[in-house]
Scaffold this motif. Structure first.
Motif, short mmCIF file in Angstrom:
data_model
loop_
_atom_site.label_atom_id
_atom_site.label_comp_id
_atom_site.label_asym_id
_atom_site.label_seq_id
_atom_site.Cartn_x
_atom_site.Cartn_y
_atom_site.Cartn_z
N LEU A 33 -1.78 14.46 -4.68
CA LEU A 33 -0.80 14.06 -3.66
C LEU A 33 -1.16 15.09 -2.94
N ILE A 34 -1.29 14.84 -1.42
CA ILE A 34 -1.23 16.18 -0.53
C ILE A 34 0.11 16.20 0.17
N TYR A 46 4.72 2.88 -4.87
CA TYR A 46 4.08 3.20 -6.08
C TYR A 46 4.86 2.99 -7.40
N PRO A 54 2.27 12.99 2.82
CA PRO A 54 1.60 12.19 3.87
C PRO A 54 0.58 11.52 3.14
N THR A 55 -0.01 11.98 1.87
CA THR A 55 -0.97 11.30 1.31
C THR A 55 -0.80 11.52 -0.13
N VAL A 56 -1.12 9.99 -0.73
CA VAL A 56 -1.17 9.86 -2.23
C VAL A 56 -2.37 9.21 -2.51
N ASP A 57 -3.22 9.85 -3.17
CA ASP A 57 -4.56 9.46 -3.58
C ASP A 57 -4.73 9.31 -5.35
N GLN A 79 7.23 10.17 3.88
CA GLN A 79 5.70 10.40 4.75
C GLN A 79 5.58 11.46 5.14
N ASP A 121 3.22 18.45 2.66
CA ASP A 121 3.46 19.41 3.48
C ASP A 121 5.04 19.59 3.33
N ASP A 139 0.91 -1.26 -0.19
CA ASP A 139 0.12 0.02 -0.18
C ASP A 139 0.72 1.29 -0.07
N ASP A 140 2.06 1.22 0.36
CA ASP A 140 2.83 2.44 0.59
C ASP A 140 3.70 2.63 -0.60
N THR A 181 -1.59 21.22 2.49
CA THR A 181 -2.57 20.43 3.57
C THR A 181 -3.88 21.28 3.78
#
Length: 168
Positions: A158-159, A95, A149-152, A145, A161, A92-93, A108
């Protein structure tokens, strides 16, 4: 997501018997032959791959239909693609780089920072090259990370920070 993924490139002939110098872009470089048949970018040619031996910066390999040094030399610079369903599933983490390229990057707070133009790895963590809106310059964002912090993939974004001062 693309149906085919670039897994290697031909760097030219190796010797005079039709072998090629093969650069592998896979996490296990020697596994490139497992993903055959490999095709050219336009899909016009397809190759079975047999790795002969490891050489500096890649492999000596035989490609089906390539019998002479001249034929091998003609393929110099050719990128080789595998069908996505031939590649292993990822945790999952993790790509495939090809899935990240083109994604929108937002902070963010939801403000658009840019678009992923390329993914680079120079030996440490991956770096995302971001094309900034309305600018010709790019920014390298650590693909960690903490910074991303977020890969959609489903939403195509991608989100991020980013470290302070990285994006102005």
């Amino acid at each position: 997501m693309m149906e085919r993924v670039c897994v290697g490139a031909i760097a030219g002939a190796f010797g005079v018997q039709g072998e090629v110098r093969l650069k592998s872009f896979t996490s296990d470089p020697s596994a490139i032959a497992d993903y055959a048949p490999l095709t050219t970018e336009d899909g016009s040619r397809s190759f079975e791959v047999t790795i002969s031996r490891e050489i500096k910066q890649g492999f000596a390999a035989r490609l089906s239909g390539v019998l002479t040094k001249e034929q091998a030399d003609e393929l110099r610079g050719t990128r080789l693609f595998a069908l996505r369903d031939r590649l292993p599933s990822l945790p999952d983490d993790e790509y495939y780089h090809t899935d990240l390229i083109g994604l929108t990057v937002v902070d963010t707070g939801g403000a658009t920072l840019g678009t992923v133009r390329a993914v680079h790895n120079h030996g440490a963590d991956d770096l995302l090259e971001l094309a900034m809106p309305g600018q010709s310059k790019t920014v390298l964002l650590p693909f960690t990370q903490a910074a991303v912090p977020t890969v959609d993939l489903a939403a195509g974004r991608l989100i991020a920070d980013p470290p302070e001062g990285l994006i102005e």
